[in-house]
Design a protein around this motif. Structure first.
Motif, PDB file in Angstrom:
ATOM      1  N   ARG A 115      -1.400 -13.823   4.940  1.00 52.61           N
ATOM      2  CA  ARG A 115      -1.611 -14.710   3.793  1.00 52.61           C
ATOM      3  C   ARG A 115      -0.878 -16.041   3.925  1.00 52.61           C
ATOM      4  O   ARG A 115      -1.102 -16.953   3.134  1.00 52.61           O
ATOM      5  N   ARG A 116      -0.011 -16.169   4.919  1.00 55.40           N
ATOM      6  CA  ARG A 116       0.824 -17.361   5.008  1.00 55.40           C
ATOM      7  C   ARG A 116       0.006 -18.605   5.339  1.00 55.40           C
ATOM      8  O   ARG A 116      -0.846 -18.598   6.209  1.00 55.40           O
ATOM      9  N   ARG A 117       0.256 -19.675   4.609  1.00 57.41           N
ATOM     10  CA  ARG A 117      -0.299 -21.016   4.879  1.00 57.41           C
ATOM     11  C   ARG A 117      -1.815 -21.067   4.772  1.00 57.41           C
ATOM     12  O   ARG A 117      -2.444 -21.952   5.351  1.00 57.41           O
ATOM     13  N   MET A 118      -2.416 -20.154   4.036  1.00 55.71           N
ATOM     14  CA  MET A 118      -3.872 -20.193   3.878  1.00 55.71           C
ATOM     15  C   MET A 118      -4.309 -20.244   2.422  1.00 55.71           C
ATOM     16  O   MET A 118      -5.498 -20.243   2.132  1.00 55.71           O
ATOM     17  N   GLY A 119      -3.347 -20.304   1.496  1.00 56.37           N
ATOM     18  CA  GLY A 119      -3.692 -20.353   0.097  1.00 56.37           C
ATOM     19  C   GLY A 119      -4.070 -21.758  -0.343  1.00 56.37           C
ATOM     20  O   GLY A 119      -4.037 -22.700   0.452  1.00 56.37           O
ATOM     21  N   PRO A 120      -4.457 -21.917  -1.604  1.00 59.91           N
ATOM     22  CA  PRO A 120      -4.442 -20.862  -2.622  1.00 59.91           C
ATOM     23  C   PRO A 120      -5.611 -19.890  -2.463  1.00 59.91           C
ATOM     24  O   PRO A 120      -6.670 -20.245  -1.949  1.00 59.91           O
ATOM     25  N   PHE A 121      -5.373 -18.661  -2.906  1.00 57.71           N
ATOM     26  CA  PHE A 121      -6.396 -17.632  -2.868  1.00 57.71           C
ATOM     27  C   PHE A 121      -7.138 -17.592  -4.207  1.00 57.71           C
ATOM     28  O   PHE A 121      -6.870 -18.386  -5.102  1.00 57.71           O
ATOM     29  N   LEU A 122      -8.065 -16.663  -4.322  1.00 55.89           N
ATOM     30  CA  LEU A 122      -8.839 -16.596  -5.560  1.00 55.89           C
ATOM     31  C   LEU A 122      -7.912 -16.399  -6.757  1.00 55.89           C
ATOM     32  O   LEU A 122      -6.973 -15.595  -6.700  1.00 55.89           O
ATOM     33  N   PRO A 123      -8.162 -17.109  -7.838  1.00 53.94           N
ATOM     34  CA  PRO A 123      -7.315 -16.946  -9.018  1.00 53.94           C
ATOM     35  C   PRO A 123      -7.607 -15.641  -9.752  1.00 53.94           C
ATOM     36  O   PRO A 123      -8.655 -15.023  -9.568  1.00 53.94           O
ATOM     37  N   GLU A 124      -6.667 -15.248 -10.562  1.00 54.63           N
ATOM     38  CA  GLU A 124      -6.793 -14.130 -11.495  1.00 54.63           C
ATOM     39  C   GLU A 124      -7.035 -12.780 -10.797  1.00 54.63           C
ATOM     40  O   GLU A 124      -7.794 -11.945 -11.274  1.00 54.63           O
ATOM     41  N   VAL A 125      -6.385 -12.616  -9.653  1.00 52.72           N
ATOM     42  CA  VAL A 125      -6.324 -11.297  -9.017  1.00 52.72           C
ATOM     43  C   VAL A 125      -4.892 -10.806  -9.172  1.00 52.72           C
ATOM     44  O   VAL A 125      -3.952 -11.475  -8.743  1.00 52.72           O
ATOM     45  N   TYR A 126      -4.714  -9.668  -9.812  1.00 56.94           N
ATOM     46  CA  TYR A 126      -3.391  -9.155 -10.158  1.00 56.94           C
ATOM     47  C   TYR A 126      -3.125  -7.850  -9.394  1.00 56.94           C
ATOM     48  O   TYR A 126      -3.957  -6.941  -9.400  1.00 56.94           O
ATOM     49  N   HIS A 127      -1.964  -7.792  -8.744  1.00 59.96           N
ATOM     50  CA  HIS A 127      -1.629  -6.640  -7.914  1.00 59.96           C
ATOM     51  C   HIS A 127      -0.575  -5.754  -8.581  1.00 59.96           C
ATOM     52  O   HIS A 127       0.428  -6.253  -9.100  1.00 59.96           O
ATOM     53  N   PHE A 128      -0.830  -4.463  -8.524  1.00 58.21           N
ATOM     54  CA  PHE A 128       0.107  -3.476  -9.059  1.00 58.21           C
ATOM     55  C   PHE A 128       0.525  -2.508  -7.951  1.00 58.21           C
ATOM     56  O   PHE A 128      -0.211  -2.306  -6.984  1.00 58.21           O
ATOM     57  N   PRO A 129       1.707  -1.895  -8.084  1.00 54.41           N
ATOM     58  CA  PRO A 129       2.143  -0.927  -7.076  1.00 54.41           C
ATOM     59  C   PRO A 129       1.193   0.265  -6.996  1.00 54.41           C
ATOM     60  O   PRO A 129       0.672   0.728  -8.021  1.00 54.41           O
ATOM     61  N   TYR A 130       0.984   0.732  -5.797  1.00 50.69           N
ATOM     62  CA  TYR A 130       0.143   1.905  -5.533  1.00 50.69           C
ATOM     63  C   TYR A 130       1.065   3.112  -5.397  1.00 50.69           C
ATOM     64  O   TYR A 130       2.108   3.033  -4.753  1.00 50.69           O
ATOM     65  N   PRO A 131       0.719   4.239  -5.980  1.00 44.80           N
ATOM     66  CA  PRO A 131       1.621   5.395  -5.918  1.00 44.80           C
ATOM     67  C   PRO A 131       1.854   5.876  -4.482  1.00 44.80           C
ATOM     68  O   PRO A 131       0.894   6.188  -3.770  1.00 44.80           O
ATOM     69  N   ASP A 132       3.104   5.885  -4.079  1.00 46.40           N
ATOM     70  CA  ASP A 132       3.506   6.383  -2.762  1.00 46.40           C
ATOM     71  C   ASP A 132       4.482   7.523  -3.001  1.00 46.40           C
ATOM     72  O   ASP A 132       5.651   7.305  -3.315  1.00 46.40           O
ATOM     73  N   THR A 133       4.007   8.743  -2.871  1.00 49.28           N
ATOM     74  CA  THR A 133       4.863   9.896  -3.201  1.00 49.28           C
ATOM     75  C   THR A 133       5.866  10.201  -2.107  1.00 49.28           C
ATOM     76  O   THR A 133       6.794  10.995  -2.328  1.00 49.28           O
ATOM     77  N   PHE A 134       5.748   9.572  -0.914  1.00 50.32           N
ATOM     78  CA  PHE A 134       6.757   9.764   0.135  1.00 50.32           C
ATOM     79  C   PHE A 134       7.922   8.798  -0.043  1.00 50.32           C
ATOM     80  O   PHE A 134       9.068   9.148   0.222  1.00 50.32           O
ATOM     81  N   ARG A 135       7.625   7.583  -0.479  1.00 46.36           N
ATOM     82  CA  ARG A 135       8.678   6.593  -0.765  1.00 46.36           C
ATOM     83  C   ARG A 135       8.514   6.128  -2.212  1.00 46.36           C
ATOM     84  O   ARG A 135       8.163   4.975  -2.479  1.00 46.36           O
ATOM     85  N   PRO A 136       8.763   7.006  -3.170  1.00 48.61           N
ATOM     86  CA  PRO A 136       8.534   6.670  -4.582  1.00 48.61           C
ATOM     87  C   PRO A 136       9.652   5.793  -5.143  1.00 48.61           C
ATOM     88  O   PRO A 136      10.739   5.702  -4.558  1.00 48.61           O
ATOM     89  N   PRO A 137       9.401   5.133  -6.264  1.00 45.80           N
ATOM     90  CA  PRO A 137      10.431   4.291  -6.876  1.00 45.80           C
ATOM     91  C   PRO A 137      11.567   5.090  -7.497  1.00 45.80           C
ATOM     92  O   PRO A 137      12.624   4.535  -7.801  1.00 45.80           O
TER      93      PRO A 137
END
Length: 451
Positions: free
Chosen positions: A162-184
């Motif tokens: 993603r470096r130096r190629m933005g801006p990317f599409l607006p209004e895309v929101y990222h949330f954490p994906y459940p990782d049960t091996f390395r959980p929060p």
């Protein structure tokens, strides 16, 4: 171990470096493919390898399956392509009928085609915004959806990507994906699932109005993040959350589709039905083809040329894809994937008892991640081990790669035999022993970049 003879391979690699852009290559070792059949690959110097990568999970029915080769030959002799944007052809209709039948959901569907999983992800964004009249898209951290701008905007895995190629599409929101091996935090799968769902619920309540979200686009099993399988309760809760807010749930099955996980599609492991499915990779059995299959009402009035490509759905690719669907069904490859996947995971878990380097073994069917760690308690990723083991395995006759920095990628063709799998496991164990004994030079790290 007999050294590989690599004269022609090395010459080709050097010639490649002189003319190809490095942005399109993630190197592991100097393999130059000359021939491939079933679960085997032969390089330009005649060295043969068991294939545990299946061309990045793109040749599920095996390399050059006779049924697929014959379908391609027959269609190529008739005509290769006449753009389906303006005209019609039977292979397109036959394949579309098959895709509507095998994808989840007992409702009328329609199909639209592209050339790669990347453009199919772009198309899913366009379709969701068109049909809902909403602009916001929810995606997930450490996901990988491709390298077109829409797909890059959905992806959240690699900073260099993603470096130096933005801006990317607006209004895309990222949330954490459940990782049960390395959980929060330390908790049950259900507690971890609810924690991740609650992050989305609170966002909808606080700063991302749920009624403005067009779609949630999710890999039901995250691939390049290291084969992460979320709790069933997370996926069911996500479906309910989408229902509550009138949001489309779109399953991104580019890597996990077409029998790879022991079911036609990864989403089927969770007992829910998406509104649309994104397809690519194994769809064309090695030929460039992608598709979106969605509820008929979502596509019924989508105006052209919103997602048109001159060669999308071309006759040769459609013939190959239709033959591949037939092979999967007639040869029972979905059941075979489940059976062989269970066998391989049992074998890897047995190795885990002897090699603490293996922190986790996870996956579904023949989509397996073997997570290598420096310490079993901290679960710190062991990227050096992954790189060296993959390189050593190649030298011993196995095509093995890794992603997510430290996770061995076990995704062979679904036609792999028990004997081939056993030999591959022997090679991996030998490579692990070589690594732990310090017999693999640091020099290989100059070649192996990985993902």
């Amino acid at each position: 171990m007999k050294p590989l003879h690599l004269e022609r391979c090395l010459r080709t690699v050097e010639a490649d470096k002189a003319v190809l852009c490095s942005a399109a290559r993630v190197p592991y070792y100097p393999l130059v493919v000359k021939k491939a059949r079933g679960s085997w690959v032969e390089d330009a110097d005649g060295n043969r390898y068991i294939d545990f990568l299946a061309s990045a999970a793109a040749v599920n029915v095996g390399h050059c399956h006779p049924r697929v080769v014959e379908a391609v030959r027959e269609q190529a002799e008739a005509f290769m392509s006449y753009t389906a944007v303006y005209m019609y052809h039977e292979p397109l209709v036959c394949l579309s009928e098959a895709l509507c039948r095998i994808t989840p959901g007992n409702f009328p569907k329609r199909v639209i085609y592209g050339l790669s999983g990347s453009d199919a992800n772009d198309g899913a964004i366009k379709l969701a915004r068109w049909t809902t009249g909403r602009s916001k898209i929810v995606a997930f951290q450490r996901s990988y959806h491709g390298s077109t701008y829409g797909a890059l905007s959905l992806s959240s895995l690699s900073l260099p990507m993603r470096r130096r190629m933005g801006p990317f599409l607006p209004e895309v929101y990222h949330f954490p994906y459940p990782d049960t091996f390395r959980p929060p935090f330390s908790g049950t799968d259900e507690e971890i699932a609810d924690y991740h769902l609650d992050l989305i619920r609170r966002a909808f309540a606080d700063y991302i109005p749920g009624e403005e979200v067009a779609a949630v686009i999710i890999e039901p099993i995250q691939g390049d993040a290291g084969i992460l399988v979320p709790p069933v309760s997370f996926m069911k809760g996500l479906r309910s959350l989408c229902n509550d807010h009138g949001i489309l749930l779109i399953a991104e099955e580019v890597q996990q589709g077409f029998g790879r996980t022991g079911k036609w599609f990864g989403i089927e492991h969770f007992g829910i039905v998406p509104d649309a499915v994104i397809l690519g990779k194994a769809l064309g059995s090695g030929l460039p083809l992608s598709a979106i299959v969605a509820r008929e009402d979502l596509m019924a009035d989508w105006d052209a040329p919103a997602h048109c490509f001159t060669h999308a759905g071309n006759a040769v690719c459609c013939a190959a894809a239709y033959a591949s669907v037939q092979v999967i069904e007639e040869e029972g490859l979905i059941a075979r994937s489940e059976e062989m996947g269970n066998y391989l995971m049992e074998r890897f878990r047995a190795l885990q008892d002897s090699y603490p380097l293996i922190g986790d073994v996870r996956g579904k069917g023949l989509s397996i991640g073997v997570d290598l760690v420096k310490d079993g308690k901290t679960r710190e990723r062991h990227g050096e081990a992954a790189a060296k083991i993959c390189y050593q395995a190649w030298q011993k006759g196995l095509l093995l790669s890794f992603f997510s920095g430290s996770v061995l990628r076990i995704q062979p063709p679904l036609v792999i035999t028990r004997e081939e799998a056993d030999r591959a496991l022997e090679i991996i164990e030998e490579a692990m022993r070589d690594f732990l004994a310090g017999r693999i030079s640091d020099e290989v790290l100059k070649t192996v970049k990985g993902w």
